[in-house]
Design a protein around this motif. Structure first.
Motif, PDB file in Angstrom:
ATOM      1  N   LEU A 208      -3.716  -0.664  -2.614  1.00 15.39           N
ATOM      2  CA  LEU A 208      -2.704  -1.314  -1.777  1.00 15.39           C
ATOM      3  C   LEU A 208      -3.392  -2.424  -1.006  1.00 15.39           C
ATOM      4  O   LEU A 208      -4.317  -2.169  -0.239  1.00 15.39           O
ATOM      5  CB  LEU A 208      -2.058  -0.308  -0.818  1.00 15.39           C
TER       6      LEU A 208
ATOM      7  N   ASN B 207       1.234  -3.858  -4.064  1.00 21.21           N
ATOM      8  CA  ASN B 207       0.927  -2.453  -4.345  1.00 21.21           C
ATOM      9  C   ASN B 207       0.667  -2.242  -5.834  1.00 21.21           C
ATOM     10  O   ASN B 207       1.543  -2.442  -6.668  1.00 21.21           O
ATOM     11  CB  ASN B 207       2.092  -1.572  -3.888  1.00 21.21           C
TER      12      ASN B 207
ATOM     13  N   THR C 173      -0.147   4.885  -3.031  1.00 15.42           N
ATOM     14  CA  THR C 173       0.777   5.500  -2.080  1.00 15.42           C
ATOM     15  C   THR C 173       1.220   4.454  -1.056  1.00 15.42           C
ATOM     16  O   THR C 173       0.406   3.645  -0.598  1.00 15.42           O
ATOM     17  CB  THR C 173       0.105   6.674  -1.343  1.00 15.42           C
ATOM     18  N   PRO C 174       2.500   4.442  -0.666  1.00 19.79           N
ATOM     19  CA  PRO C 174       2.988   3.404   0.243  1.00 19.79           C
ATOM     20  C   PRO C 174       2.466   3.598   1.659  1.00 19.79           C
ATOM     21  O   PRO C 174       2.155   4.720   2.077  1.00 19.79           O
ATOM     22  CB  PRO C 174       4.512   3.591   0.197  1.00 19.79           C
TER      23      PRO C 174
ATOM     24  N   HIS D 125       7.903   1.473   0.806  1.00 15.63           N
ATOM     25  CA  HIS D 125       7.832   1.537  -0.649  1.00 15.63           C
ATOM     26  C   HIS D 125       7.972   0.135  -1.247  1.00 15.63           C
ATOM     27  O   HIS D 125       8.711  -0.707  -0.729  1.00 15.63           O
ATOM     28  CB  HIS D 125       8.949   2.432  -1.188  1.00 15.63           C
ATOM     29  N   PRO D 126       7.294  -0.123  -2.364  1.00 11.89           N
ATOM     30  CA  PRO D 126       7.433  -1.423  -3.030  1.00 11.89           C
ATOM     31  C   PRO D 126       8.804  -1.526  -3.692  1.00 11.89           C
ATOM     32  O   PRO D 126       9.438  -0.502  -4.004  1.00 11.89           O
ATOM     33  CB  PRO D 126       6.309  -1.407  -4.078  1.00 11.89           C
TER      34      PRO D 126
ATOM     35  N   HIS E 297       7.976  -0.265  -9.164  1.00 15.10           N
ATOM     36  CA  HIS E 297       6.679   0.357  -9.447  1.00 15.10           C
ATOM     37  C   HIS E 297       5.798  -0.603 -10.247  1.00 15.10           C
ATOM     38  O   HIS E 297       6.273  -1.325 -11.112  1.00 15.10           O
ATOM     39  CB  HIS E 297       6.877   1.649 -10.237  1.00 15.10           C
TER      40      HIS E 297
END
Length: 356
Positions: A230, A244, A248-249, A263-264, A267
């Protein structure tokens, strides 16, 4: 004192006292039971236990004491009229010699382990340098725990770099463990540290790191090696921009205690698996005075308690309220270890960033 240190100190004291306690118990039992029971050779347990904790000199001294005790008890029991007394003394001498040899070998192993630890600490200072406590308008703190009991470093990585106009950050997790993971982590950090100063935007930094990882994978011939990572760029005017790579966010903690995971939008594959022309989509999160960002690896959220439950990171953000970021992060780390009920089974890195 740390519970593990307290337990280790108690065990060390027990081992130091044990040889004398054992010889005392044998002496009392021999006098009480009489010579017919044949307890005298058990005096050799004294130097045997001494070799487990003490040096060779201490072991030899306990052996001499055991030999004197054996001689006294043998005379008291009248065992030197037969072979039994001499056999018992031979047993004490033999065990003492073996205990001295074991103590010498153990001391050598301890010296070798201390040397390896010192090398590991130097490697950590080179690979995982201390992050600046203050970088521009951001205060930072870091916590790192290796899953390997005797190691100081592992496959997790982090870095905070102050650049013109803001701060650039990376946190990542290399697939696998051991020296190969450390080597890959060094590749990622080296590429990031160079690109963070030279590239105009965060996506370009990610491209440089991706190229370095793929080049390393091609050289090693291991096409399945990858790194989740990240990347973040924090500026006063644009907040935080994330890129990302399957990581993990970040956990965002607002000044009013609102919490959520950033969260992005979609994915993306980890570093080393991204195809040509593929790159994660950057996304932005506001980051104002009093806000906090917690970047972490999956060793934190996947820490299991005795019941098998994962660590509830979002529910424990109250631990981050300490005014000192490092104290707050240390409290959170202690809570993770407490939840796991012992050593963690995976490397765990955490990076706490606060907007002043």
């Amino acid at each position: 004192m740390d519970p593990d240190q307290s337990l280790s100190a108690t065990a060390g004291t027990t081992l130091r006292v044990l040889p004398f306690g054992v010889m005392g118990v044998v002496a009392v039992a021999d006098v009480t039971a009489g010579p017919g029971v044949g307890l005298l050779p058990l005096v050799s347990l004294g130097p045997a236990f001494a070799g487990l904790a003490g040096g060779w000199r201490r072991t030899a001294a306990v052996g001499v004491l055991a030999l004197g005790l054996c001689l006294g008890l043998g005379l008291y029991d009248g065992l030197f009229d037969s072979r039994r007394g001499y056999t018992a003394m031979a047993a004490v001498v033999g065990v003492t010699v073996a205990g001295v040899a074991a103590a010498v070998m153990r001391r050598r192993r301890e010296d070798e382990l201390a040397s390896v630890r010192s090398i590991a600490e130097v490697a950590q200072r080179v690979l995982l340098r201390p992050v600046p406590r203050l970088a521009g308008h951001v205060r930072a703190a870091v916590s790192y725990t290796s899953a390997v009991a005797e190691a100081r470093i592992g496959g997790d990585l982090y870095e905070v770099v102050q650049v013109a106009g803001g701060v650039r950050v990376i946190i990542g997790d290399v697939q696998g463990k051991g020296l190969e993971a450390v080597e890959t982590a060094a590749t990622v950090l080296g590429a990031f540290r160079e690109a963070a100063y030279n590239e105009p935007d965060l996506s370009a930094v990610g491209d440089r790191v991706e190229c370095a990882v793929r080049r390393a994978v091609d050289m090693e011939g291991d096409g399945e090696k990858f790194v989740t990572a990240l990347l973040a760029e924090i500026t006063e005017d644009r907040g935080t921009v994330f890129v990302n790579y399957g990581h993990t966010p970040a956990l965002v903690v607002r000044r009013d205690r609102e919490t959520f995971f950033a969260h992005p939008p979609e994915h993306a594959l980890p570093l080393g698996l991204t195809g040509d022309g593929e790159r994660p989509t950057p996304y932005q999160v506001d980051f104002g005075p009093g806000d906090q960002l917690l970047l972490y690896t999956d060793g934190v959220t996947e820490a299991r308690g005795p019941s098998g439950a994962f660590y509830p990171l979002r529910e424990r953000t109250a631990l981050l309220e300490d005014r000192d970021p490092q104290e707050a992060l240390d409290a959170l780390r202690a809570d993770v270890v407490s939840h796991a009920g012992g050593p963690l089974h995976d490397d765990a890195a955490m990076l706490l960033l606060r907007c002043r």
